[in-house]
Design an enzyme around this catalytic site. Sequence first.
Site, short mmCIF file in Angstrom:
data_model
loop_
_atom_site.label_atom_id
_atom_site.label_comp_id
_atom_site.label_asym_id
_atom_site.label_seq_id
_atom_site.Cartn_x
_atom_site.Cartn_y
_atom_site.Cartn_z
CG HIS A 21 15.25 81.20 49.18
ND1 HIS A 21 16.08 82.30 49.26
CD2 HIS A 21 14.05 81.55 49.99
CE1 HIS A 21 15.63 83.43 50.14
NE2 HIS A 21 14.43 82.87 50.44
CD GLU B 35 19.23 82.02 48.52
OE1 GLU B 35 18.39 82.38 47.89
OE2 GLU B 35 19.31 81.44 49.43
NE ARG C 28 17.03 86.78 53.57
CZ ARG C 28 15.94 86.14 53.24
NH1 ARG C 28 15.49 84.83 53.21
NH2 ARG C 28 14.88 87.15 52.93
N1 LIG Z 1 13.28 80.75 53.51
C1 LIG Z 1 12.47 81.38 53.29
O1 LIG Z 1 12.05 81.55 52.26
C2 LIG Z 1 12.20 82.51 54.01
C3 LIG Z 1 10.76 83.20 54.24
C4 LIG Z 1 10.45 83.96 55.18
C5 LIG Z 1 11.36 84.55 56.07
N2 LIG Z 1 12.59 83.98 55.93
C6 LIG Z 1 13.73 84.65 57.09
O2 LIG Z 1 13.26 83.89 58.25
C7 LIG Z 1 14.10 84.82 59.23
C8 LIG Z 1 13.05 84.96 60.49
O3 LIG Z 1 12.03 85.84 59.85
P1 LIG Z 1 10.74 86.37 61.08
O4 LIG Z 1 9.72 86.74 60.01
O5 LIG Z 1 10.36 85.28 62.09
O6 LIG Z 1 11.43 87.54 61.48
P2 LIG Z 1 11.32 88.05 63.07
O7 LIG Z 1 11.99 89.60 62.79
O8 LIG Z 1 9.85 88.10 63.32
O9 LIG Z 1 12.11 87.38 64.06
C9 LIG Z 1 13.62 87.16 64.15
C10 LIG Z 1 13.93 87.07 65.55
O10 LIG Z 1 15.28 86.94 65.70
C11 LIG Z 1 15.95 87.42 66.70
N3 LIG Z 1 17.40 87.81 66.85
C12 LIG Z 1 17.71 88.61 65.92
N4 LIG Z 1 19.10 88.48 66.07
C13 LIG Z 1 19.50 87.49 67.00
C14 LIG Z 1 20.48 86.97 67.22
N5 LIG Z 1 21.79 87.33 66.96
N6 LIG Z 1 20.52 85.81 68.26
C15 LIG Z 1 19.19 85.34 68.47
N7 LIG Z 1 18.17 85.94 67.95
C16 LIG Z 1 18.25 87.08 67.22
C17 LIG Z 1 15.13 88.72 66.85
O11 LIG Z 1 14.78 89.33 68.17
C18 LIG Z 1 13.50 88.17 66.39
O12 LIG Z 1 12.77 87.69 67.53
C19 LIG Z 1 14.60 86.00 58.46
O13 LIG Z 1 15.93 85.98 58.34
C20 LIG Z 1 13.65 85.88 57.41
O14 LIG Z 1 14.37 86.85 56.27
C21 LIG Z 1 12.94 82.97 55.25
O1 LIG Z 2 12.29 86.81 52.47
C1 LIG Z 2 11.44 86.36 52.09
O2 LIG Z 2 10.46 86.81 52.14
C2 LIG Z 2 11.66 84.78 51.72
O3 LIG Z 2 13.27 84.57 51.64
C3 LIG Z 2 11.21 84.30 50.26
O4 LIG Z 2 11.84 84.79 49.27
P1 LIG Z 2 11.21 84.48 47.85
O5 LIG Z 2 9.91 85.49 47.82
O6 LIG Z 2 11.94 84.88 46.87
O7 LIG Z 2 10.51 83.18 47.94
#
Ligand SMILES: NC(=O)c1ccc[n+]([C@@H]2O[C@H](COP(=O)([O-])OP(=O)(O)OC[C@H]3O[C@@H](n4cnc5c(N)ncnc54)[C@H](O)[C@@H]3O)[C@@H](O)[C@H]2O)c1
Ligand SMILES: O=C(O)[C@H](O)COP(=O)(O)O
Length: 528
Positions: free
Chosen positions: A279, A259, A230
């Site tokens: 993204h 964004e 994020r």
């Molecule tokens: N770039 C994209 O398009 C995209 C797509 C999907 C998810 N994401 C993002 O990726 C991230 C991870 O997603 P996920 O599905 O693995 O989530 P998840 O909830 O499975 O894992 C997140 C992990 O972070 C840990 N955590 C929380 N606070 C913390 C801290 N201060 N320090 C260290 N660890 C900490 C939690 O214990 C957990 O294990 C999220 O921010 C999500 O929004 C981005």
């Molecule tokens: O939170 C999510 O699922 C990801 O950041 C993906 O975002 P998007 O659907 O806009 O690609």
Amino acid sequence: MTKVLVSDPIDQAGIDILGQVAQVDQRTGLSAEELKSIIGDYDALMIRSGTQVTADVIAAADRLRIIGRAGVGVDNVDVPAATQRGVLVVNSPEGNTIAAAEHALALLLSLSRHVPQAHGSMRAGAWDRKKYVGNELYKKVLGVVGLGKIGSHVARVAKAMGMEVIAFDPFISADRAQQMQVRLTTLEDLFRQADYITLHIPRTPDTENLVNAELLRSMKSTARIVNCARGGIVDEAALAEAIENGVIAGAGLDVYASEPLSEDSPLRAVERGLVLTPHLGASTEEAQENVATDVAEQIRDVLLGLPARSAVNIPGLSAEIMERLKPHLQLAETLGLLVSQLSGGQVQELEVRLQGEFALHPSQPLMVAALKGLLTNALGDRINYVNASLEAKGRGIHVLEVKDDASRDFAGGSLQLTTRGGQGGHSVTGAVFADGELRVTNIDEFPVNVPPSRHMLFTRHRDMPGIIGHLGSLLGEHNVNIASMQVGRRIVRGDAVMVLSIDDPIPPALLATIHGINGIQEAHPVTL
Ligand SMILES: NC(=O)c1ccc[n+]([C@@H]2O[C@H](COP(=O)([O-])OP(=O)(O)OC[C@H]3O[C@@H](n4cnc5c(N)ncnc54)[C@H](O)[C@@H]3O)[C@@H](O)[C@H]2O)c1
Ligand SMILES: O=C(O)[C@H](O)COP(=O)(O)O
């Protein structure tokens, strides 16, 4: 006629499912004003991260029953406003896990081999083999911050590529890390040791600007960092400066504090060592089909009067039970949040003891509410009543339910949560008083009587003259206002606890000073 508005690009598989039960209008690129002016006509809204569903939009949504986020993050939805209006919010917690993990790996590889820069130079007619000498990932140390769904997949693949993986995740048990053959360490140590760092944590008040100039300075000058989690977790100006000045070797970013990334962002001016994508983490055909299907099915079901499987804002309970148990659920969640902060995150076991009349209520929603509270600091707005048990299981937290209907502590009974884990354990008990007010009635073995408040400070200390005065003056000197204070002890001059309700949070430097007060054994600031 039931109507669904789709305001971001969504895979056709999802549109087809919605079409089974409703008229589907796809209108992407709406301005905030346009969305506000048309949302009143719709029963459901389906979005990705592009649409901002603000309190204003929700206030204008007279017919809206459900918001479906085809993806994970609901940070673009005002969930409390939706909840207040009785609008269900659903998402797809796992549909794009693999896509996001693979994108982080793609950024790691592109960075270490300068793929985008080499491609750019080829397009410009060059054949430069010297300028783009890279590094191998093999045998390098990868630091994974956040070992959840995406972080664990990245760790698994990185290990298969021969990398040594270390991780920082205060909410993951040592057992779980060991199963994954990942060594848990501190954030500071991870930043010092890693050759590559990848972030997979939610954006919460705790993680905002977590990667700042100081942490970047502690990295090896040859190290590179990837953020596919994020925006806002990394201080973008500090990162641009660190790369330009050779403090670190480079970074790969997919997400940004705001964004779309503004045209004049300092990141756009960095020439070497930076790979930016707009993204794209979830943007694979497979993930888009997964999330669209997952969320469209939930919207269809809810419009047909059936329950949703990944509700963000309500448990799968009948409205009647919810209403009756409201203060009890609130107590369970508050105690979960409190005990997680006293326990410092590393919880391996949670015991939920339902005492007296509490033992007569349905226990499952109370257990779930306690777990939701326990995991709120780890998972931010992603944890909910539906996924709390699953998330706890995934983290290796063993949950124990004990019913003790013989206990006669309080008329309405009481609820006790006890944690056990790497850093020892803590226990908190609470009750719902006749007027519906919540009270914390015990901290560890010490009796207290405190209504929960937003900011609190808990200490464990020796019961001896001067400690209370010392702490009071220290808070005063730092302009932290005390709203109320209570001391609990069992024997004179033995161990004791102090509970302060304060108007302001405790700054980190002040906490360090409090830890130094003679006689204070533990001090935990708590935010509820
Ligand atoms: N770039 C994209 O398009 C995209 C797509 C999907 C998810 N994401 C993002 O990726 C991230 C991870 O997603 P996920 O599905 O693995 O989530 P998840 O909830 O499975 O894992 C997140 C992990 O972070 C840990 N955590 C929380 N606070 C913390 C801290 N201060 N320090 C260290 N660890 C900490 C939690 O214990 C957990 O294990 C999220 O921010 C999500 O929004 C981005
Ligand atoms: O939170 C999510 O699922 C990801 O950041 C993906 O975002 P998007 O659907 O806009 O690609």
